[in-house]
Every structure is written in structure tokens, then in C-alpha cells.
Design an enzyme around this catalytic site. Sequence first.
Site, PDB file in Angstrom:
ATOM      1  N   CYS A  90      40.869  38.541  28.335  1.00 43.20           N
ATOM      2  CA  CYS A  90      40.736  37.781  27.078  1.00 43.20           C
ATOM      3  C   CYS A  90      39.827  38.518  26.091  1.00 43.20           C
ATOM      4  O   CYS A  90      40.061  38.499  24.876  1.00 43.20           O
ATOM      5  CB  CYS A  90      40.172  36.388  27.353  1.00 43.20           C
ATOM      6  SG  CYS A  90      41.188  35.424  28.468  1.00 43.20           S
TER       7      CYS A  90
HETATM    8  C1  BEZ Z   1      41.029  37.515  32.105  1.00 43.28           C
HETATM    9  O1  BEZ Z   1      41.002  37.260  30.898  1.00 43.28           O
HETATM   10  O2  BEZ Z   1      40.627  38.579  32.550  1.00 43.28           O
HETATM   11  C2  BEZ Z   1      41.599  36.512  33.054  1.00 43.28           C
HETATM   12  C3  BEZ Z   1      41.370  35.163  32.873  1.00 43.28           C
HETATM   13  C4  BEZ Z   1      41.903  34.260  33.783  1.00 43.28           C
HETATM   14  C5  BEZ Z   1      42.676  34.719  34.834  1.00 43.28           C
HETATM   15  C6  BEZ Z   1      42.928  36.069  34.988  1.00 43.28           C
HETATM   16  C7  BEZ Z   1      42.371  36.979  34.090  1.00 43.28           C
END
Ligand code: BEZ
Length: 233
Positions: free
Chosen positions: A45
Site C-alpha cells: 500500500c
Molecule cells: C501490503 O500492502 O503490503 C499488504 C496489505 C495486506 C495484505 C497483504 C499485503
Amino acid sequence: MSLKLGDQFPNFQLKTTIGDIQLHEWLGDSWGILFSHPADYTPVCTTELSRAAKLAPDFAKRNTKLIGLSCDSLDNHHGWIKDLQAYSGPNFQCTGDKCKIIPHGEFAFPIIDDSDRKLAKELGMIDPAEFDNKGLPLTARAVFFIGPDKKVKASLLYPATTGRNFDEILRLLDSLQLSAKLPIATPVDWKVGDKVMVPPSVKDEDVQKFFPQGVQVKNDLPSGKGYIRMAQV
Ligand code: BEZ
């Protein structure tokens, strides 16, 4: 409810990092992209929202306002924004061609606090495989493209485990905006400047009116039907 192409995007009252807003009034005459991410302070994110912020001038040139969303609180969003700014380097806030460097602690676009999961549920954005540390569901990586008429023009839905491609988001927006102006469709891997396709809905007798520079018709396919009509616009 899950929204279909052509549906009116609801005029939600939203709690955001720039204060409370009514979505339609905030969008005004612009195009809008409302996109969700699973959670603040997560690695993928961070890469996505940093890239989106870097592209603020590109979205502004396309008269398009971005708004993010996750099930985190405003406090979390404000804290994470500092990381996003540091991760991506200087960001700009743009209106049309006018851009200004964003002061520390602010961000290129607002982020919605959907901690009650109202929008996540109403818009079908929940990722069934992702939960926070209290066992509550998290949002997937949804993207809604909203036209100036507030109708849904396109949507994407990726799982939390796959980060989106913002070049594709811009490319899709370019295609939507061009096909809102002209009766065209864009072919595989199209990008701005490439030839477009004249869809079957355009009658041969109307081609000259819409494509005064002419249309190339591919007549050498086995069917000989001449349905592949290309034009430069
Ligand atoms: C991420 O943004 O890295 C992420 C968030 C939730 C689940 C998997 C990855």
C-alpha cells in the site's frame, strides 16, 4: 449492493483527511477515482499511494480527482501520510496546470476513514482473505472510475496481495475520456497517440463526419467483412 457500469455512484458523506465532504460536491465537474487499500502502514500500500501521489500532476491534467480509502482511522492516515511523503519524496498538489509543493504532513489527495466499513460493505470492496489484528475484514484494492455525470465508467478489483499498475490506471482513464468524447474504442495495449478502433455501432455513412482524416479498413481477413476499422484521432 455492488455497482455496475453506468450506475450512479452514491453521494456518500465522507470523513477524510481534508475534513468531512459530500462526494458529489467535492468532485464538482471533475472525473473521480475512488480507490481502496487494505491497510495503512503496510508495504505494498505504501508503494501504491506514494506512486499515486507522485502522479498528482498527471491526474490533474486529466481533470481527475483521486480519493483513497481504507478501514483505518484518520489518526492512522495522518501518521502514515508522513511516511508516504518521506518514501516518495516531494509531492505536488495540482489543480489543472497549477501545482504547489505539498507542506509536510499534508498529502496529494484525501484518504477516507472507513473504519465502520460502511463503504467497504456497500461497494463490495472487502477482501475475504484479509483481516486486521482484531479479526475484522479489510478492503481489497478496488478502483472506481467516476465520470463527471457521477456514473461508474469502469472498476477494478485486485486482492490485497497484488499491487496495482498506475500506468494502466492512467491508460484506462485516457481511454474512458477519449471514448466519452468520440465514438471510438481503444484496442489491445493502446496508449495515447495510437490509432483507435471504430466500433460496429458507427455506420459507414457516419464515418466521414466523426473521422474527417479517414479510416483504414482491413478487408483482407478470411471473412472479408471489413469490421476492423482504424482511425487516427
Ligand atoms: C501490503 O500492502 O503490503 C499488504 C496489505 C495486506 C495484505 C497483504 C499485503
